[in-house]
Design a protein around this motif. Structure first.
Motif, PDB file in Angstrom:
ATOM      1  N   ARG A  99      62.678  24.120  48.991  1.00  0.00           N
ATOM      2  CA  ARG A  99      62.541  25.208  48.021  1.00  0.00           C
ATOM      3  C   ARG A  99      61.313  24.976  47.148  1.00  0.00           C
ATOM      4  N   ARG A 100      61.143  23.738  46.655  1.00  0.00           N
ATOM      5  CA  ARG A 100      59.961  23.441  45.815  1.00  0.00           C
ATOM      6  C   ARG A 100      58.675  23.569  46.625  1.00  0.00           C
ATOM      7  N   LEU A 101      58.723  23.140  47.884  1.00  0.00           N
ATOM      8  CA  LEU A 101      57.551  23.267  48.744  1.00  0.00           C
ATOM      9  C   LEU A 101      57.229  24.744  48.984  1.00  0.00           C
ATOM     10  N   ALA A 102      58.298  25.532  49.219  1.00  0.00           N
ATOM     11  CA  ALA A 102      58.098  26.969  49.434  1.00  0.00           C
ATOM     12  C   ALA A 102      57.541  27.619  48.166  1.00  0.00           C
ATOM     13  N   MET A 103      58.070  27.195  46.997  1.00  0.00           N
ATOM     14  CA  MET A 103      57.563  27.760  45.742  1.00  0.00           C
ATOM     15  C   MET A 103      56.097  27.364  45.532  1.00  0.00           C
ATOM     16  N   ALA A 104      55.778  26.112  45.855  1.00  0.00           N
ATOM     17  CA  ALA A 104      54.390  25.670  45.706  1.00  0.00           C
ATOM     18  C   ALA A 104      53.487  26.437  46.665  1.00  0.00           C
ATOM     19  N   PHE A 105      53.952  26.595  47.889  1.00  0.00           N
ATOM     20  CA  PHE A 105      53.151  27.345  48.856  1.00  0.00           C
ATOM     21  C   PHE A 105      53.010  28.802  48.427  1.00  0.00           C
ATOM     22  N   GLY A 106      54.120  29.369  47.919  1.00  0.00           N
ATOM     23  CA  GLY A 106      54.068  30.744  47.433  1.00  0.00           C
ATOM     24  C   GLY A 106      53.071  30.885  46.293  1.00  0.00           C
ATOM     25  N   GLY A 107      53.077  29.922  45.367  1.00  0.00           N
ATOM     26  CA  GLY A 107      52.123  29.948  44.257  1.00  0.00           C
ATOM     27  C   GLY A 107      50.694  29.822  44.761  1.00  0.00           C
ATOM     28  N   TRP A 108      50.481  28.929  45.714  1.00  0.00           N
ATOM     29  CA  TRP A 108      49.138  28.749  46.286  1.00  0.00           C
ATOM     30  C   TRP A 108      48.695  30.013  47.006  1.00  0.00           C
ATOM     31  N   ALA A 109      49.642  30.603  47.779  1.00  0.00           N
ATOM     32  CA  ALA A 109      49.303  31.831  48.514  1.00  0.00           C
ATOM     33  C   ALA A 109      48.956  32.951  47.535  1.00  0.00           C
ATOM     34  N   ALA A 110      49.704  33.048  46.420  1.00  0.00           N
ATOM     35  CA  ALA A 110      49.404  34.098  45.433  1.00  0.00           C
ATOM     36  C   ALA A 110      48.052  33.860  44.791  1.00  0.00           C
ATOM     37  N   LYS A 111      47.756  32.594  44.453  1.00  0.00           N
ATOM     38  CA  LYS A 111      46.454  32.284  43.863  1.00  0.00           C
ATOM     39  C   LYS A 111      45.332  32.521  44.865  1.00  0.00           C
ATOM     40  N   ALA A 112      45.586  32.160  46.130  1.00  0.00           N
ATOM     41  CA  ALA A 112      44.559  32.381  47.155  1.00  0.00           C
ATOM     42  C   ALA A 112      44.300  33.874  47.320  1.00  0.00           C
ATOM     43  N   ALA A 113      45.402  34.667  47.333  1.00  0.00           N
ATOM     44  CA  ALA A 113      45.245  36.114  47.468  1.00  0.00           C
ATOM     45  C   ALA A 113      44.517  36.675  46.249  1.00  0.00           C
ATOM     46  N   ALA A 114      44.832  36.157  45.059  1.00  0.00           N
ATOM     47  CA  ALA A 114      44.162  36.617  43.841  1.00  0.00           C
ATOM     48  C   ALA A 114      42.696  36.221  43.873  1.00  0.00           C
ATOM     49  N   ALA A 115      42.421  35.019  44.388  1.00  0.00           N
ATOM     50  CA  ALA A 115      41.028  34.573  44.480  1.00  0.00           C
ATOM     51  C   ALA A 115      40.253  35.436  45.460  1.00  0.00           C
ATOM     52  N   VAL A 116      40.868  35.760  46.586  1.00  0.00           N
ATOM     53  CA  VAL A 116      40.204  36.606  47.585  1.00  0.00           C
ATOM     54  C   VAL A 116      39.952  37.991  46.995  1.00  0.00           C
ATOM     55  N   SER A 117      40.977  38.548  46.326  1.00  0.00           N
ATOM     56  CA  SER A 117      40.781  39.874  45.753  1.00  0.00           C
ATOM     57  C   SER A 117      39.782  39.823  44.604  1.00  0.00           C
ATOM     58  N   GLY A 118      39.808  38.716  43.842  1.00  0.00           N
ATOM     59  CA  GLY A 118      38.824  38.566  42.763  1.00  0.00           C
ATOM     60  C   GLY A 118      37.426  38.450  43.325  1.00  0.00           C
ATOM     61  N   ARG A 119      37.282  37.757  44.432  1.00  0.00           N
ATOM     62  CA  ARG A 119      35.986  37.608  45.061  1.00  0.00           C
ATOM     63  C   ARG A 119      35.507  38.973  45.596  1.00  0.00           C
ATOM     64  N   ALA A 120      36.435  39.726  46.171  1.00  0.00           N
ATOM     65  CA  ALA A 120      36.085  41.057  46.676  1.00  0.00           C
ATOM     66  C   ALA A 120      35.638  41.946  45.531  1.00  0.00           C
ATOM     67  N   VAL A 121      36.336  41.893  44.405  1.00  0.00           N
ATOM     68  CA  VAL A 121      35.940  42.690  43.228  1.00  0.00           C
ATOM     69  C   VAL A 121      34.585  42.230  42.744  1.00  0.00           C
ATOM     70  N   ALA A 122      34.431  40.897  42.686  1.00  0.00           N
ATOM     71  CA  ALA A 122      33.144  40.372  42.216  1.00  0.00           C
ATOM     72  C   ALA A 122      32.019  40.786  43.149  1.00  0.00           C
ATOM     73  N   ASP A 123      32.236  40.800  44.455  1.00  0.00           N
ATOM     74  CA  ASP A 123      31.223  41.206  45.418  1.00  0.00           C
ATOM     75  C   ASP A 123      30.894  42.672  45.188  1.00  0.00           C
ATOM     76  N   ARG A 124      31.886  43.523  44.950  1.00  0.00           N
ATOM     77  CA  ARG A 124      31.626  44.940  44.719  1.00  0.00           C
ATOM     78  C   ARG A 124      30.843  45.155  43.426  1.00  0.00           C
ATOM     79  N   VAL A 125      31.191  44.338  42.410  1.00  0.00           N
ATOM     80  CA  VAL A 125      30.481  44.505  41.148  1.00  0.00           C
ATOM     81  C   VAL A 125      29.043  44.062  41.320  1.00  0.00           C
ATOM     82  N   VAL A 126      28.829  43.020  42.060  1.00  0.00           N
ATOM     83  CA  VAL A 126      27.469  42.514  42.266  1.00  0.00           C
ATOM     84  C   VAL A 126      26.684  43.494  43.121  1.00  0.00           C
ATOM     85  N   ARG A 127      27.234  44.153  44.035  1.00  0.00           N
ATOM     86  CA  ARG A 127      26.526  45.078  44.914  1.00  0.00           C
ATOM     87  C   ARG A 127      26.157  46.345  44.174  1.00  0.00           C
ATOM     88  N   ARG A 128      26.727  46.725  43.160  1.00  0.00           N
ATOM     89  CA  ARG A 128      26.421  47.963  42.465  1.00  0.00           C
ATOM     90  C   ARG A 128      25.171  47.866  41.774  1.00  0.00           C
TER      91      ARG A 128
END
Length: 128
Positions: A99-128
């Motif tokens: 359960r703790r491993l799953a929670m840690a993985f879930g937290g990492w996956a959420a942060k990774a997804a947030a980082a990817v989406s943040g990077r995508a937003v940052a790329d769009r802002v930079v391209r404008r």
């Protein structure tokens, strides 16, 4: 007359000795009979004592065996319960770890997804 008196005294002495011998033999037989009876009573008492001792020894052996059996049975019961408890604790710890491993993985996956989406937003802002 004198010879007759002597013969009579001698035969009386002989008869008295025979009677005395019979009395002594009877007394000796009585003593031997009494001694033999006492010996038989003593042997009988010893046999009764041996029977009692053997009975008590058998009782003590049964009690000892019962105590040993009950002790061993209790040990088996405790060992079984202890083994069962160890398995339950191991399963519980495994579940908690997963359960703790799953929670840690879930937290990492959420942060990774947030980082990817943040990077995508940052790329769009930079391209404008």
């Amino acid at each position: 007359a004198a010879l007759g008196g002597w013969v009579e005294a001698t035969s009386e002495r002989r008869r008295s000795r025979a009677v005395a011998r019979r009395v002594v033999n009877m007394l000796a037989k009585r003593g031997m009979t009494a001694a033999f009876a006492a010996m038989r009573r003593h042997a009988s008492a010893q046999q009764a004592w041996r029977v009692k001792v053997q009975s008590v020894e058998r009782l003590m052996l049964r009690m000892t065996q019962r105590t040993l059996f009950l002790s061993f049975a209790r040990w088996v019961e405790v060992a079984t319960q202890s083994s069962r408890a160890r398995r339950i604790v191991a399963r519980t710890l495994t579940k908690m770890s997963r359960r703790r491993l799953a929670m840690a993985f879930g937290g990492w996956a959420a942060k990774a997804a947030a980082a990817v989406s943040g990077r995508a937003v940052a790329d769009r802002v930079v391209r404008r």
